[in-house]
Design an enzyme around this catalytic site. Structure first.
Site, PDB file in Angstrom:
ATOM      1  N   ASP A   1       0.844  -1.194   0.000  1.00 45.95           N
ATOM      2  CA  ASP A   1       0.000   0.000   0.000  1.00 45.95           C
ATOM      3  C   ASP A   1       0.874   1.237   0.000  1.00 45.95           C
ATOM      4  O   ASP A   1       2.078   1.176   0.300  1.00 45.95           O
ATOM      5  CB  ASP A   1      -0.928   0.003   1.218  1.00 45.95           C
ATOM      6  CG  ASP A   1      -2.119   0.954   1.066  1.00 45.95           C
ATOM      7  OD1 ASP A   1      -2.238   1.587   0.002  1.00 45.95           O
ATOM      8  OD2 ASP A   1      -2.914   1.051   2.017  1.00 45.95           O
ATOM      9  N   LYS A   2       0.250   2.355  -0.314  1.00 47.71           N
ATOM     10  CA  LYS A   2       0.906   3.661  -0.338  1.00 47.71           C
ATOM     11  C   LYS A   2      -0.009   4.672   0.331  1.00 47.71           C
ATOM     12  O   LYS A   2      -1.233   4.574   0.234  1.00 47.71           O
ATOM     13  CB  LYS A   2       1.202   4.050  -1.785  1.00 47.71           C
ATOM     14  CG  LYS A   2       1.528   5.535  -2.011  1.00 47.71           C
ATOM     15  CD  LYS A   2       0.300   6.299  -2.442  1.00 47.71           C
ATOM     16  CE  LYS A   2       0.581   7.798  -2.553  1.00 47.71           C
ATOM     17  NZ  LYS A   2      -0.693   8.558  -2.710  1.00 47.71           N
ATOM     18  N   HIS A   3       0.570   5.634   1.008  1.00 47.69           N
ATOM     19  CA  HIS A   3      -0.215   6.702   1.634  1.00 47.69           C
ATOM     20  C   HIS A   3       0.508   8.014   1.404  1.00 47.69           C
ATOM     21  O   HIS A   3       1.737   8.067   1.378  1.00 47.69           O
ATOM     22  CB  HIS A   3      -0.365   6.462   3.141  1.00 47.69           C
ATOM     23  CG  HIS A   3      -1.254   7.469   3.807  1.00 47.69           C
ATOM     24  ND1 HIS A   3      -2.622   7.310   3.899  1.00 47.69           N
ATOM     25  CD2 HIS A   3      -0.975   8.663   4.388  1.00 47.69           C
ATOM     26  CE1 HIS A   3      -3.141   8.356   4.514  1.00 47.69           C
ATOM     27  NE2 HIS A   3      -2.167   9.188   4.826  1.00 47.69           N
ATOM     28  N   SER A   4      -0.255   9.093   1.244  1.00 49.79           N
ATOM     29  CA  SER A   4       0.318  10.426   1.075  1.00 49.79           C
ATOM     30  C   SER A   4      -0.124  11.322   2.216  1.00 49.79           C
ATOM     31  O   SER A   4      -1.246  11.204   2.710  1.00 49.79           O
ATOM     32  CB  SER A   4      -0.141  11.029  -0.255  1.00 49.79           C
ATOM     33  OG  SER A   4       0.229  12.400  -0.335  1.00 49.79           O
TER      34      SER A   4
ATOM     35  N   THR B   1      -8.526  11.480  -1.305  1.00 49.03           N
ATOM     36  CA  THR B   1      -8.706  10.444  -2.322  1.00 49.03           C
ATOM     37  C   THR B   1     -10.151   9.960  -2.371  1.00 49.03           C
ATOM     38  O   THR B   1     -10.723   9.760  -3.453  1.00 49.03           O
ATOM     39  CB  THR B   1      -7.756   9.265  -2.037  1.00 49.03           C
ATOM     40  OG1 THR B   1      -6.410   9.724  -2.154  1.00 49.03           O
ATOM     41  CG2 THR B   1      -7.971   8.122  -3.019  1.00 49.03           C
TER      42      THR B   1
ATOM     43  N   ARG C   1      -9.452  16.556  13.329  1.00 46.72           N
ATOM     44  CA  ARG C   1      -8.200  17.263  13.026  1.00 46.72           C
ATOM     45  C   ARG C   1      -8.401  18.301  11.936  1.00 46.72           C
ATOM     46  O   ARG C   1      -7.796  19.371  11.955  1.00 46.72           O
ATOM     47  CB  ARG C   1      -7.124  16.262  12.585  1.00 46.72           C
ATOM     48  CG  ARG C   1      -6.506  15.458  13.713  1.00 46.72           C
ATOM     49  CD  ARG C   1      -5.661  14.316  13.140  1.00 46.72           C
ATOM     50  NE  ARG C   1      -4.622  14.808  12.270  1.00 46.72           N
ATOM     51  CZ  ARG C   1      -4.136  14.120  11.222  1.00 46.72           C
ATOM     52  NH1 ARG C   1      -4.634  12.936  10.917  1.00 46.72           N
ATOM     53  NH2 ARG C   1      -3.169  14.626  10.492  1.00 46.72           N
TER      54      ARG C   1
ATOM     55  N   SER D   1      -2.373   8.245  12.657  1.00 47.88           N
ATOM     56  CA  SER D   1      -3.447   8.145  11.680  1.00 47.88           C
ATOM     57  C   SER D   1      -3.032   7.298  10.485  1.00 47.88           C
ATOM     58  O   SER D   1      -3.758   6.398  10.053  1.00 47.88           O
ATOM     59  CB  SER D   1      -3.851   9.546  11.209  1.00 47.88           C
ATOM     60  OG  SER D   1      -4.862   9.472  10.217  1.00 47.88           O
TER      61      SER D   1
ATOM     62  N   LYS E   1      -4.152   2.751  10.086  1.00 46.84           N
ATOM     63  CA  LYS E   1      -4.904   2.201   8.957  1.00 46.84           C
ATOM     64  C   LYS E   1      -4.108   1.104   8.257  1.00 46.84           C
ATOM     65  O   LYS E   1      -4.681   0.198   7.653  1.00 46.84           O
ATOM     66  CB  LYS E   1      -5.259   3.313   7.969  1.00 46.84           C
ATOM     67  CG  LYS E   1      -6.245   4.333   8.518  1.00 46.84           C
ATOM     68  CD  LYS E   1      -6.774   5.259   7.444  1.00 46.84           C
ATOM     69  CE  LYS E   1      -5.807   6.341   7.050  1.00 46.84           C
ATOM     70  NZ  LYS E   1      -5.732   7.431   8.040  1.00 46.84           N
ATOM     71  N   LYS E   2      -2.799   1.200   8.327  1.00 43.74           N
ATOM     72  CA  LYS E   2      -1.961   0.239   7.619  1.00 43.74           C
ATOM     73  C   LYS E   2      -1.675  -1.011   8.458  1.00 43.74           C
ATOM     74  O   LYS E   2      -1.489  -2.100   7.904  1.00 43.74           O
ATOM     75  CB  LYS E   2      -0.645   0.899   7.198  1.00 43.74           C
ATOM     76  CG  LYS E   2      -0.844   2.172   6.382  1.00 43.74           C
ATOM     77  CD  LYS E   2      -1.825   1.992   5.232  1.00 43.74           C
ATOM     78  CE  LYS E   2      -2.149   3.274   4.522  1.00 43.74           C
ATOM     79  NZ  LYS E   2      -3.197   3.120   3.494  1.00 43.74           N
TER      80      LYS E   2
END
Length: 493
Positions: A117-120, A157, A205, A220, A224-225
């Protein structure tokens, strides 16, 4: 835990406490009391700079999830954490408590190496996830992406995907597994089953000026990951004037904390530092960004977007052992964009998450003009011209500041002021020029898509000031990708 950087860069020192730069470090968590503390006491401890025990943090998260914490108390605790910080142990405890606030995802053991997975951390025009998840699926990965909504001036997203009529971001764990089996990817939001504690804090937030807290960001993202059971994770940490952290050193500090806390929680995490001074790509706004993501999956689109998608994807394929090198992984992701297989997976994901299959097919196979007819559109378009005065008839686009563009679009309805506010999905802007390009003075450089009245004079002035022209020769814009902070085991390979 310090994480070596890529070859040719110096590994930064690990911060002693995310969000707490006093240099005192952690003196350890206090022993858990026999009786749980009440919320006002927990808020007071953190307000006064104290450390919360694992039991304290679990008690706070439990109160948030079960509705015992009032909105004012949640906001007060977030602000106390923002101002006083948390040490690494507290941050890990908060991450774990949020991860355990809902159901844990379990997948077939045979999938383990494929789960990535990827998160920004959020940027202006950042639609990478929309492209990268299906591209990775086309490369044989399983991508159970739990994503978020817009924070402050940045787009979310989930909000972008919801501009596609019928797209459902709420999927049960069973539905997620079916999507991973059939498509290879899904992009979903938190629900009452999946990380509900973070869902509540995430929304709070956004409206309490606590978006830029290192412990809250870390907890945060990683909570989730943790529930996804990943083989590898890459976090895209933005820096620049339109990022949460304007300075690259601050972004590197967050990246190092993410890698360190992630490793402590059993995640194989790397963090990419990427620039966010100008918008990523040419389109900003929910519908417009979906259109540009599809263009990238056509094998076309802006070079900076494609570059970031392929580099982040290449790093993930390498970290998870599915490619020998990052370059090989990047080439595989690029091939998935060029041969249409990423776009095919995107179409399958849309249909699998509630979009009418005919609409999904038309959207993915149509021309850019046809796609625009299928998605929500703003009522009006307004073009801005580059300044007509100057020593030369043309100038080179030195920079397009992302922040004023994002703030004006937020005012026009593309962002939220309060949690739950409706969005104007068609509102956005198209950049008609690229950084480094020669632009004739007095010609259009920006097209604003808006609902309602024309731009106000202050809005128009703010947008015009975002365009910076110079007299130097045209140049190739640099890649937004700056460096990759790696976990120690990966950096030593």
């Amino acid at each position: 835990m310090a994480a070596p950087a890529t070859p040719g860069t110096q590994a930064p020192p690990a911060p002693v406490a995310p969000g707490d730069l006093s240099g005192e470090g952690s003196r350890g968590l206090p022993d858990a009391p026999s009786e749980p503390k009440q919320l006002p006491e927990l808020i007071r401890i953190k307000r006064d700079g104290g450390r919360l025990s694992v039991a304290d943090i679990r008690g706070f998260v439990d109160a948030v999830v079960n509705g015992r914490a009032q909105g004012a108390q949640i906001g007060a605790m977030l602000m106390a954490i923002r101002l006083r910080g948390m040490d690494l142990e507290e941050t890990s405890a908060l991450t774990q408590a949020l991860a355990e606030s809902g159901q844990q995802l379990e997948w077939p053991k045979a999938w383990h190496q494929q789960l990535v997975d990827k998160h920004s951390t959020g940027g202006v025009g950042d639609k990478v996830s929309l492209v990268l998840a299906p591209a990775l699926a086309a490369c044989g990965c399983k991508v159970p992406m739990i994503s978020g909504r817009g924070l402050a001036h940045t787009g979310g997203t989930l909000d972008k995907l919801e501009s596609v009529p019928g797209f459902n971001v709420i999927q049960s764990p069973e539905q997620m597994q079916e999507l991973l089996e059939q498509v290879g990817c899904c992009i979903v939001g938190q629900s009452k089953k999946l990380v509900p504690g973070d869902g509540i804090l995430y929304a709070a937030r956004d409206v309490t000026a606590t978006v830029d807290s290192l412990p809250l960001i870390t907890a945060s993202i990683l909570s989730k990951k943790v529930v996804e059971g990943l083989s590898a994770l890459v976090v895209d940490v933005k820096f620049g004037e339109a990022a949460i952290f304007p300075d690259q050193e601050q972004a590197r500090e967050l990246a190092t904390v993410l890698v360190g806390v992630g490793v402590g929680l059993g995640l194989r995490v790397a963090a990419a530092l990427t620039a966010m001074d100008k918008p990523l790509g040419r389109n900003v706004g929910h519908t417009l960004e979906v259109e540009e993501a599809l263009l990238c999956m056509d094998g076309a689109g802006p070079s900076d977007l494609r570059d970031l998608v392929t580099k982040l994807g290449g790093a993930l394929l390498w970290l998870s052992g599915q490619a020998e090198t990052q370059a090989e992984g990047a080439a595989r992701v690029a091939a998935a964009l060029d041969d249409g297989s990423a776009r095919d997976r995107f179409e399958q994901m849309l249909a699998g998450q509630g979009v009418d299959p005919g609409l999904a097919r038309a959207l993915c196979s149509g021309s850019p003009a046809q796609r625009r007819q299928l998605l929500p559109r703003a009522q009006e378009q307004e073009e801005l011209l580059s300044p007509a005065d100057g020593p030369l008839p043309a100038g080179t686009v030195e920079l397009i500041h992302a922040m004023p563009l994002a703030l004006v679009l937020h005012e026009l309805g593309a962002g939220r002021t309060r949690a739950g506010d409706p969005l104007r999905l068609g509102v956005g802007a198209e950049l008609l020029v690229d950084v480094g390009q020669r632009l004739r003075r007095g010609t259009p450089w920006l097209r604003v898509h808006r609902d309602g009245p024309p731009l106000s004079d202050p809005q128009r002035r703010a947008l015009q000031e975002a365009l910076v022209l110079s007299d130097r020769a045209p140049f190739a814009a640099p890649s937004p990708y700056a460096e990759l902070i790696l976990p120690p085991t990966a950096a030593q390979q």
